[in-house]
Design an enzyme around this catalytic site. Structure first.
Site, PDB file in Angstrom:
ATOM      1  N   ARG A   1       4.749  29.855 -25.785  1.00 30.11           N
ATOM      2  CA  ARG A   1       6.010  29.287 -25.692  1.00 30.11           C
ATOM      3  C   ARG A   1       6.796  30.046 -26.416  1.00 30.11           C
ATOM      4  NH1 ARG A   1       4.793  27.520 -21.247  1.00 30.11           N
ATOM      5  NH2 ARG A   1       4.715  25.452 -20.561  1.00 30.11           N
TER       6      ARG A   1
ATOM      7  N   GLU B   1      15.348  31.057 -21.823  1.00 32.66           N
ATOM      8  CA  GLU B   1      14.958  31.506 -20.609  1.00 32.66           C
ATOM      9  C   GLU B   1      16.039  31.080 -19.475  1.00 32.66           C
ATOM     10  OE1 GLU B   1      10.826  30.696 -19.842  1.00 32.66           O
ATOM     11  OE2 GLU B   1      10.154  31.360 -21.677  1.00 32.66           O
TER      12      GLU B   1
ATOM     13  N   HIS C   1       8.309  34.958 -17.552  1.00 27.81           N
ATOM     14  CA  HIS C   1       7.643  33.872 -17.490  1.00 27.81           C
ATOM     15  C   HIS C   1       6.855  33.734 -16.281  1.00 27.81           C
ATOM     16  CE1 HIS C   1       7.385  29.558 -19.378  1.00 27.81           C
ATOM     17  NE2 HIS C   1       6.101  29.840 -18.683  1.00 27.81           N
TER      18      HIS C   1
HETATM   19  P1  NAP Z   1      -5.466  23.979 -24.483  1.00 24.78           P
HETATM   20  O1  NAP Z   1      -6.728  24.224 -23.811  1.00 24.78           O
HETATM   21  O2  NAP Z   1      -5.199  22.746 -25.053  1.00 24.78           O
HETATM   22  O3  NAP Z   1      -5.564  25.268 -25.633  1.00 24.78           O
HETATM   23  C1  NAP Z   1      -4.389  25.143 -26.927  1.00 24.78           C
HETATM   24  C2  NAP Z   1      -5.379  25.649 -27.983  1.00 24.78           C
HETATM   25  O4  NAP Z   1      -4.523  25.756 -29.217  1.00 24.78           O
HETATM   26  C3  NAP Z   1      -6.488  24.437 -28.298  1.00 24.78           C
HETATM   27  O5  NAP Z   1      -7.673  25.356 -28.587  1.00 24.78           O
HETATM   28  C4  NAP Z   1      -6.083  24.035 -29.793  1.00 24.78           C
HETATM   29  O6  NAP Z   1      -7.083  23.625 -30.763  1.00 24.78           O
HETATM   30  C5  NAP Z   1      -5.229  24.904 -30.194  1.00 24.78           C
HETATM   31  N1  NAP Z   1      -4.093  24.626 -31.189  1.00 24.78           N
HETATM   32  C6  NAP Z   1      -3.316  23.552 -31.218  1.00 24.78           C
HETATM   33  N2  NAP Z   1      -2.715  23.624 -32.172  1.00 24.78           N
HETATM   34  C7  NAP Z   1      -2.684  24.449 -33.044  1.00 24.78           C
HETATM   35  C8  NAP Z   1      -2.479  25.184 -34.192  1.00 24.78           C
HETATM   36  N3  NAP Z   1      -1.558  24.577 -34.672  1.00 24.78           N
HETATM   37  N4  NAP Z   1      -3.090  26.396 -34.738  1.00 24.78           N
HETATM   38  C9  NAP Z   1      -3.949  26.852 -33.981  1.00 24.78           C
HETATM   39  N5  NAP Z   1      -4.506  26.475 -32.776  1.00 24.78           N
HETATM   40  C10 NAP Z   1      -4.053  25.299 -32.351  1.00 24.78           C
HETATM   41  O7  NAP Z   1      -4.256  24.522 -23.685  1.00 24.78           O
HETATM   42  P2  NAP Z   1      -4.274  25.782 -22.700  1.00 24.78           P
HETATM   43  O8  NAP Z   1      -4.544  25.264 -21.192  1.00 24.78           O
HETATM   44  O9  NAP Z   1      -5.157  26.860 -23.000  1.00 24.78           O
HETATM   45  O10 NAP Z   1      -2.592  26.071 -22.593  1.00 24.78           O
HETATM   46  C11 NAP Z   1      -2.069  26.531 -23.845  1.00 24.78           C
HETATM   47  C12 NAP Z   1      -0.498  26.688 -23.668  1.00 24.78           C
HETATM   48  O11 NAP Z   1      -0.215  27.966 -23.071  1.00 24.78           O
HETATM   49  C13 NAP Z   1       0.141  25.554 -23.094  1.00 24.78           C
HETATM   50  O12 NAP Z   1       0.336  24.437 -24.075  1.00 24.78           O
HETATM   51  C14 NAP Z   1       1.585  26.111 -22.402  1.00 24.78           C
HETATM   52  O13 NAP Z   1       2.283  26.218 -23.325  1.00 24.78           O
HETATM   53  C15 NAP Z   1       0.964  27.680 -22.677  1.00 24.78           C
HETATM   54  N6  NAP Z   1       0.994  28.361 -21.107  1.00 24.78           N
HETATM   55  C16 NAP Z   1       1.720  29.377 -20.820  1.00 24.78           C
HETATM   56  C17 NAP Z   1       2.011  29.681 -19.486  1.00 24.78           C
HETATM   57  C18 NAP Z   1       2.734  30.848 -19.049  1.00 24.78           C
HETATM   58  O14 NAP Z   1       3.193  30.801 -18.033  1.00 24.78           O
HETATM   59  N7  NAP Z   1       3.019  31.765 -20.012  1.00 24.78           N
HETATM   60  C19 NAP Z   1       1.116  29.256 -18.530  1.00 24.78           C
HETATM   61  C20 NAP Z   1       0.132  28.297 -18.914  1.00 24.78           C
HETATM   62  C21 NAP Z   1       0.125  27.665 -20.267  1.00 24.78           C
HETATM   63  P3  NAP Z   1      -8.158  22.598 -30.287  1.00 24.78           P
HETATM   64  O15 NAP Z   1      -9.042  23.254 -29.020  1.00 24.78           O
HETATM   65  O16 NAP Z   1      -9.082  22.545 -31.461  1.00 24.78           O
HETATM   66  O17 NAP Z   1      -7.586  21.330 -29.852  1.00 24.78           O
END
Ligand code: NAP
Length: 347
Positions: free
Chosen positions: A242, A271, A290
């Protein structure tokens, strides 16, 4: 939540496929808004007042609107991230939040990798030479890129998407993988030799730093001037998380001053990105609108998941993926207790 015979109402906000709309209409009366505009805002708010469910993409719902939606039980967002929604207030109210993890993981990882390739090999900048008729002689050192193959890739947030990016890097490009996450990832370590680092170490060691953390208080401006200063001058920053995970002004200064070499960005603090933003025009930035999950297949799968979540949640079968089921159960418990009269006055 429960009895299928009750008269349910759903507000749908986002252009939805006909079969998805029909599925929602199978359980509820649907107020459908393809988008929210100044003209239809009042109609949207009055539909929300009566709604049991709200489904959509970039859902416009703040705490004040939530307080004016007394019947709302389920919010089904067509995204995995939910930083645009008032989760704390939803938890207090016991409004179930459903999201769409997994179905967008690989596509978003593809987007991140496209940004890695584009920034390392300067694809957009050099393609523009051709497009604009400026390719007049053989390309020399001033236009050379930087390898991807064999480099060190730092994943900040090795969750579902982060791990998918890491796999691409390790298995496809023989990259060394470093990661941060709230908890260790032994499976990823075993599968591809990824190594956990703290953020400071990762920033110092990686040739390419890729941000994939959720946006929350602890990740607001996680990458600020100090963090950028820890990166190597030849390094690139990729952000598919984000916009506000990065302090954009600090990033602009770092790119401008040679603190880091390049950035590949899919997300921004505001955005759409203003057309006069330096990030829109700098040669060492690849900026995308995005599009992390924006393929036909994946957006359809996300909409389908959101519809399944909504129908499952409102009919009592249960959603496929919910964020705050436990908080909702606790909120329901509090309500039951109050109804039973076990709570003392003023409680
Ligand atoms: P996810 O599986 O929940 O992965 C998030 C990861 O971040 C987890 O490994 C978590 O650790 C880690 N984390 C949380 N807080 C942290 C911190 N302060 N420092 C370091 N690591 C931290 O989520 P995901 O499905 O991969 O998606 C991640 C994010 O990508 C979404 O929340 C969204 O904002 C973004 N996204 C963007 C797009 C786009 O269109 N650009 C599309 C999809 C998603 P743990 O595993 O240990 O909990």
């Amino acid at each position: 939540m429960g009895e299928p015979s009750r008269h349910l109402r759903i507000v749908a906000l986002r252009r939805l496929r006909e079969d998805h709309l029909e599925a929602l209409k199978g359980i509820a009366e649907v107020d459908y808004f393809e988008e929210l505009t100044e003209t239809n805002r009042d109609a949207f708010l009055s539909a929300l007042e009566k709604a049991h469910g709200l489904i959509g993409g970039k859902l416009a719902l703040d705490e004040q609107m939530l307080s004016k939606a007394p019947k709302l039980e389920v919010v089904s967002t067509i995204s995995v991230g939910y930083d645009h929604l008032p989760l704390a207030a939803m938890n207090r109210r016991g409004v179930l939040l459903c999201n769409t993890p997994d179905v967008l993981t690989e596509t978003t990882a593809d987007t991140a990798f496209a940004l890695i390739m584009a920034t390392q090999r300067r694809l957009v900048e050099l393609a523009n030479l051709v497009r604009e008729g400026r390719w007049t002689q053989h390309i020399g050192r001033e236009h050379f890129g930087t390898d991807v193959y064999g480099k060190t890739l730092g994943i900040v947030g090795a969750g579902r998407i982060g791990a998918a990016i890491a796999r691409r890097g390790a298995l496809g490009f023989d990259m060394r993988i470093l990661y941060t996450a709230s908890s260790p990832k032994p499976d990823l370590e075993k599968a591809i030799g990824a190594r956990r680092r703290d953020l400071t170490q990762l920033l110092g060691e990686a040739d390419i730093v890729c941000l994939v953390v959720p946006y929350q208080d602890s990740t607001h401006h996680l990458i600020d001037a100090k963090a950028l200063g820890l990166m190597q001058p030849h390094a690139a920053l990729i952000n598919v998380a984000r916009g506000n995970v990065v302090d954009e002004q600090a990033l602009i200064d770092a790119l401008d001053g040679g603190v880091i070499r390049a950035a590949g960005l899919d997300v921004f603090a505001q955005e759409p990105l203003a057309k006069d933003s330096p990030l829109a025009i700098m040669d060492n930035v690849v900026a995308l609108p995005h599009i992390g999950s924006a393929t036909h297949e994946t957006r359809d799968a996300m909409a389908q998941r959101a519809v399944d979540n909504m129908i499952g949640a409102l009919t009592g079968r249960g959603p496929v993926s919910a964020v705050n089921a436990e908080s909702c159960r606790r909120a329901a418990g509090r309500t039951d207790k109050r109804e039973e009269g076990t709570g003392g006055p003023g409680e």
